[in-house]
Design an enzyme around this catalytic site. Structure first.
Site, PDB file in Angstrom:
ATOM      1  N   GLY A  17       0.816  -1.211   0.000  1.00 17.03           N
ATOM      2  CA  GLY A  17       0.000   0.000   0.000  1.00 17.03           C
ATOM      3  C   GLY A  17       0.847   1.257   0.000  1.00 17.03           C
ATOM      4  O   GLY A  17       1.761   1.413   0.829  1.00 17.03           O
ATOM      5  N   GLY A  19      -0.351   4.441   0.402  1.00 15.88           N
ATOM      6  CA  GLY A  19      -1.084   5.568   0.970  1.00 15.88           C
ATOM      7  C   GLY A  19      -0.168   6.408   1.852  1.00 15.88           C
ATOM      8  O   GLY A  19       1.060   6.341   1.746  1.00 15.88           O
ATOM      9  N   PHE A  20      -0.758   7.163   2.760  1.00 19.94           N
ATOM     10  CA  PHE A  20       0.054   8.030   3.624  1.00 19.94           C
ATOM     11  C   PHE A  20       1.041   7.221   4.459  1.00 19.94           C
ATOM     12  O   PHE A  20       2.202   7.602   4.599  1.00 19.94           O
ATOM     13  CB  PHE A  20      -0.868   8.848   4.548  1.00 19.94           C
ATOM     14  CG  PHE A  20      -1.628   9.929   3.844  1.00 19.94           C
ATOM     15  CD1 PHE A  20      -0.994  11.092   3.445  1.00 19.94           C
ATOM     16  CD2 PHE A  20      -2.976   9.786   3.567  1.00 19.94           C
ATOM     17  CE1 PHE A  20      -1.683  12.104   2.792  1.00 19.94           C
ATOM     18  CE2 PHE A  20      -3.679  10.779   2.910  1.00 19.94           C
ATOM     19  CZ  PHE A  20      -3.032  11.940   2.521  1.00 19.94           C
ATOM     20  N   VAL A  85      -1.792  -7.829  -3.832  1.00 19.43           N
ATOM     21  CA  VAL A  85      -1.418  -8.903  -2.917  1.00 19.43           C
ATOM     22  C   VAL A  85      -2.642  -9.780  -2.656  1.00 19.43           C
ATOM     23  O   VAL A  85      -3.702  -9.285  -2.288  1.00 19.43           O
ATOM     24  CB  VAL A  85      -0.863  -8.339  -1.597  1.00 19.43           C
ATOM     25  CG1 VAL A  85      -0.549  -9.464  -0.614  1.00 19.43           C
ATOM     26  CG2 VAL A  85       0.378  -7.506  -1.866  1.00 19.43           C
ATOM     27  N   GLU A 176     -17.980  18.200   3.749  1.00 19.62           N
ATOM     28  CA  GLU A 176     -17.254  18.945   2.722  1.00 19.62           C
ATOM     29  C   GLU A 176     -17.863  18.743   1.347  1.00 19.62           C
ATOM     30  O   GLU A 176     -17.953  19.690   0.550  1.00 19.62           O
ATOM     31  CB  GLU A 176     -15.784  18.528   2.746  1.00 19.62           C
ATOM     32  CG  GLU A 176     -15.069  18.998   4.010  1.00 19.62           C
ATOM     33  CD  GLU A 176     -13.710  18.365   4.241  1.00 19.62           C
ATOM     34  OE1 GLU A 176     -13.040  18.757   5.226  1.00 19.62           O
ATOM     35  OE2 GLU A 176     -13.311  17.500   3.454  1.00 19.62           O
ATOM     36  N   ASP A 306      -5.124   3.076   8.082  1.00 15.15           N
ATOM     37  CA  ASP A 306      -6.521   2.636   8.101  1.00 15.15           C
ATOM     38  C   ASP A 306      -6.657   1.121   8.192  1.00 15.15           C
ATOM     39  O   ASP A 306      -7.706   0.612   8.585  1.00 15.15           O
ATOM     40  CB  ASP A 306      -7.240   3.128   6.840  1.00 15.15           C
ATOM     41  CG  ASP A 306      -7.473   4.628   6.855  1.00 15.15           C
ATOM     42  OD1 ASP A 306      -7.211   5.252   7.903  1.00 15.15           O
ATOM     43  OD2 ASP A 306      -7.904   5.183   5.828  1.00 15.15           O
ATOM     44  N   ALA A 323      -5.251  10.759   8.159  1.00 11.73           N
ATOM     45  CA  ALA A 323      -3.886  10.779   7.636  1.00 11.73           C
ATOM     46  C   ALA A 323      -2.817  11.058   8.694  1.00 11.73           C
ATOM     47  O   ALA A 323      -1.767  10.408   8.684  1.00 11.73           O
ATOM     48  CB  ALA A 323      -3.793  11.795   6.500  1.00 11.73           C
TER      49      ALA A 323
END
Length: 452
Positions: A17, A19-20, A85, A176, A306, A323
């Site tokens: 992954g 991501g952040f 994976v 938002e 996450d 994040a």
């Protein structure tokens, strides 16, 4: 999967992954001690907090996406593989991917989370989610295509269903998104579609909890609700969605809303991965870890962001899935990996909460930082600066800054494009419209939406 040989001093860290969490960890690991293999199904990192602006035509996808290979051009110890994976083999210290097997010394699962529909298959099939750039583009296409179809709708009810938006989830994403769509309705859409009466368009925000923004204070929730209501968003709290067939939204208070676009932002769950030790997998497929982000009983497998659930004294659910938590966990784990190699004790993770923010629209935002609660223009500016500085790459920051300045000055967004792929995808609302009204044949002829 072929990976070049490593130095004698290097341990292989496989990160699943980008991501952040995964990106930060890969950047922090020293080439003197670690060979890093970063695996992701995409060749780019996406800045998820701004996906809603892609969905509402405020930003282009390339503004919030950054190629992984460009990030690591100078990191010769990092090897990127585009793959998925499929399984983990803890006993053999291997993983299986779509391009072959790979062994590891340390495995880090940072493969993020998926949308949680809480077992409601009709909603999973018909609602829109927003976890990736492709999903954000699909939503943008749908919103714009619906306005085009409303021009030729056969009757008022059909036209209203094409215009109406239902957003489920009163967290930052839902808030938002509702604010952005409401500003489009007020400032942009009437100029683009003068033939349509946007007073007939309703934006519904539905939250099952008694209030919005459960991760923030009651005061901030009240302020945000007032902002949304000023933008003519219909806020429903203490109400949940029971079902959605692509046209009618059944609510728990026995009322029904009609919309061809319901956006689900009500929760996340872990991505299931075969072979992860059963004792660490929670019912929602997230992975329980100890205070070192390590799977219990497995010294060489870790989970971040996450994908991970680290229970604390304050909450069995652990830290919020945001994040800053993922980034701080990655920084701490990088330091702990080095401590392990130097035969030192690892340090436990402790989250340093720097605050929370939510933006509703122009000059409308709330922020809570270090015990200080901000609202209005000051909070809005703080939100802009924090998110702008979090973007990877100077070019991306400039692109976003220029877009934001242009929108602020002109009340306009220049990215209202319906981008179709060359092939039709299965995501279509043609069947949803049929049989709702006798006079909807003309809409049916033009209603097939194209995925991205």
């Amino acid at each position: 999967m072929e990976i070049p040989g490593r130095l004698v001093t290097q341990q292989r860290v496989v990160i699943v992954g980008a991501g952040f969490a995964g990106l930060t960890l890969a950047k922090k690991l020293s080439p003197a001690y670690f060979q890093v293999v970063l695996i992701d199904k995409h060749n780019y990192h996406q800045f998820q907090p701004l996906l809603y602006q892609v969905a509402t035509a405020g930003l282009e996808p390339n503004s919030i996406s950054f190629p992984l290979r460009k990030v690591f051009q100078k990191k010769k110890n990092v090897f990127i593989r585009i793959a998925e994976v499929s399984a983990v083999y803890p006993k053999d210290k291997k993983i299986a991917t779509s391009t072959g097997e790979l062994d590891y010394d340390f495995l880090v699962l940072a493969h993020g989370a998926a949308t949680n529909y809480f077992g409601m298959q009709d909603i999973a099939q018909n609602a829109f989610s927003m976890k990736s750039v492709s999903e954000a583009l699909l939503l943008r296409n749908t919103l714009l295509q619906n306005y085009e179809q409303a021009l030729i709708a056969g009757n008022k009810k059909e036209k209203a269903a094409l215009l109406n938006i239902v957003i489920v989830g009163g967290g930052p994403t839902g808030v938002e998104l509702a604010g952005a769509i409401a500003e489009m309705k007020a400032q942009i859409l009437p100029r683009d579609y003068p033939e349509l009466n946007f007073n007939d368009m309703n934006i519904h925000l539905i939250e099952a909890a008694p209030r919005l923004l459960n991760g923030m204070s009651e005061r901030s929730a009240v302020v945000v609700k007032s902002y949304l209501q000023a933008l003519r968003v219909k806020v429903h709290t203490g109400i949940s969605v029971k079902s959605y067939d692509g046209y009618s939204v059944a609510l728990s208070n026995n009322t029904t809303l009609y919309s061809y676009c319901m956006i689900w932002a009500a929760g996340v769950k872990g991505n299931a991965l075969k072979g992860v030790p059963a004792g660490s997998v929670l019912p929602d497929h997230s992975i329980e870890v100890d205070e070192f982000n390590r799977l219990k009983g497995h010294q060489h497998i870790f989970a971040l962001g996450d994908a991970a659930r680290m229970p604390t004294k304050l909450s069995s659910r652990g830290y919020p899935q945001v994040a800053p938590v993922a980034v701080q966990q990655a920084v701490q784990l990088a330091a702990n990996f080095k401590r392990l190699l130097l035969q030192k004790e690892m340090k436990p993770f402790r989250y340093k909460d720097k605050g929370s923010m939510a933006i509703v629209g122009r000059n409308r935002a709330v922020a809570e930082m270090a015990g200080i609660k901000l609202r209005g223009f000051v909070a809005w500016m703080a939100w802009l600066m924090v998110h702008l500085m979090s973007i990877i790459g100077v070019k991306n920051r400039l692109l976003i800054l220029v877009n934001w300045m242009w929108q602020y000055i002109t009340y306009d967004q220049s990215l209202r494009l319906i981008i179709r792929s060359s092939e039709r995808k299965s995501k279509s609302t043609t069947n949803k419209i049929s049989n709702n009204e006798k006079n909807s044949n003309d809409v049916n002829a033009h209603r097939s939406l194209v995925g991205v």
